[in-house]
Design a protein around this motif. Structure first.
Motif: not given
Length: 101
Positions: A6, A37-40, A42-43, A56
């Motif tokens: 992260y 990625t988008k989830t990475q 966000k995290e 988002s």
């Protein structure tokens, strides 16, 4: 897919007039790792900045600009980059690195 931690996802914030204007809507812009990625993203934002909740994430891949070597006919390109616009929730804390700009 690469194994990205992260703290390697967010490279640096983007500071432009447009990104500063979007901060009023709790939207923050970052240059991110090209394979993230988008989830990475966000995290990474939620772990790096305390009290933030991401609503988002929008990402875009940017091609490198064309460059020409000075005084010669050699052409090339700068490296490709990836940009992410992160929208925080209404009750989320602001990101500290953008305060005072």
């Amino acid at each position: 897919m690469a194994n990205i931690q992260y703290y390697d996802v967010i490279l640096k914030p983007v500071v432009t007039e447009k990104s500063m204007g979007m901060m009023g809507d709790k939207k923050y812009t970052f240059l991110v790792h090209p394979e993230a990625t988008k989830t990475q993203v966000k995290e990474a934002v939620e772990k790096m900045f305390n009290g933030t909740k991401v609503k988002s994430v929008n990402t875009m891949n940017l091609d490198g600009k064309k460059k020409r070597a000075r005084g010669s006919m050699k052409y090339g390109r700068t490296s490709k980059t990836k940009k992410a616009i992160v929208q925080l929730t209404a009750d989320s804390a602001d990101i500290e690195i953008f305060e005072g700009l």
